[in-house]
Design an enzyme around this catalytic site. Sequence first.
Site, mmCIF file in Angstrom:
data_model
loop_
_atom_site.group_PDB
_atom_site.id
_atom_site.type_symbol
_atom_site.label_atom_id
_atom_site.label_comp_id
_atom_site.label_asym_id
_atom_site.label_seq_id
_atom_site.Cartn_x
_atom_site.Cartn_y
_atom_site.Cartn_z
ATOM 1 N N GLN B 19 0.823 -1.212 0.000
ATOM 2 C CA GLN B 19 0.000 0.000 0.000
ATOM 3 C C GLN B 19 0.857 1.263 0.000
ATOM 4 O OE1 GLN B 19 -1.749 -1.092 4.047
ATOM 5 N NE2 GLN B 19 -1.555 1.117 4.302
ATOM 6 N N CYS B 25 -5.396 0.506 3.853
ATOM 7 C CA CYS B 25 -5.498 -0.908 4.234
ATOM 8 C C CYS B 25 -6.942 -1.400 4.158
ATOM 9 C CB CYS B 25 -4.927 -1.125 5.631
ATOM 10 S SG CYS B 25 -5.777 -0.182 6.922
ATOM 11 N N HIS B 162 -5.947 -1.458 12.040
ATOM 12 C CA HIS B 162 -5.377 -1.865 10.741
ATOM 13 C C HIS B 162 -6.162 -3.048 10.163
ATOM 14 C CE1 HIS B 162 -2.535 -2.496 7.606
ATOM 15 N NE2 HIS B 162 -2.050 -3.636 8.096
#
Lengths: 75, 214
Positions: B19, B25, B162
Site C-alpha cells: 500500500q 489498508c 489496521h
Amino acid sequence: ENNEHYQRRIHFQNSLKRQAFLNSALKRSDQSARYGINQFSDLSPQQFKERYLTARTETAPKFDPSRTGIQVKMN
Amino acid sequence: YPPKFDWRDHGIVGPVRNQESCGGCWAFSVVEAIETVSAKDGGKLQQLSVQQVIDCSYENEGCNGGSPVGALDWLAQTKLKLVNEAEYPFKDMAGICQYFPQSHTGVAVRNYSAYDFSGQEEVMMSVLVESGPLVVIVDAISWQDYLGGIIQHHCSSHNANHAVLITGYDTTGEVPYWIVRNSWGTSWGDNGYAYIKIGNDMCGIADNVAAVFL
C-alpha cells in the site's frame, strides 16, 4: 534538531530499544514472534500510526450461529 | 473443519501487495477478499482494482483511512463492479472516481457479513473454511517491528486500527495460529504475512470479522 535525517536516526535508535523489549517476552520459543529492523524502523510510533494504522472500526454484533445464515460445521 | 487450512493451498490467493504511503489498508483487505472469493466461486484469480475502491467509496477517506465494513456495505448496495487492476491501477494517492458502465466486465459484491467472534475463534475457523478469507481489523501497533513468528504477546485487543485478511490457520503445532496476509509488501514480516496466536483474541483479531459473498 529539526533536521529530518537527525530525527530519523533518533527514531531508529528508539526502534532498537523497542525491539529489544519486544524480544524479551517470557517463555520464548522457536515459534515466538521476532522483532527487529525493517522498512519502518526510522519512523516514530506516531508517524507509523498516522501513515499505516488508518482503519476505522464499527461495532459488530456478536456472532450467533442460530441467527445468521452462515453455515458452521463443528468437529 | 480441518486442523490446518489455508486458501493459498487452493491457488486462489494473489501476491502480497504494497500500500506504500497510502493509508488504504481498508480497501486492500476488502479487494483481496473479493479476489479470492471470486476465484473460489469458479471465476479465475485476478487482481482487482484497489484504486477504484479508494477513489469511489465516498464515505471513506481514501488514503487517509476508512472502514472495511463501510466499503463492503457500499459495494453491496451499489453493486458496483470492481474492474481489473490493470484497467484502474494503484497510484498511491486518492483521485477522482473513474466510472465504468455496468456492462463492463467486473466483480460485484452480493452481500457481506460482519460479526464479533471474540470467544468463538473455533467457530471463526469454520466460517473461514466455508466462506473464504476473512477481513479483520487488528491492533497493529507492535507490527512496526515484526519480522516473523507467531505473535503471542504485546498486542492489545482494544485498539483496532489496521485492516488485513486472514487466509488460513494452523492448529497442528504447539501454538495454534491464524495466517494473516498484510499489504505492506513482501519485505515485511514473513514474505508479507504475519501469524497470530488463536484463542485469546490476540490483537483483537476476532472483534470485527467480515466475510464476503458474491
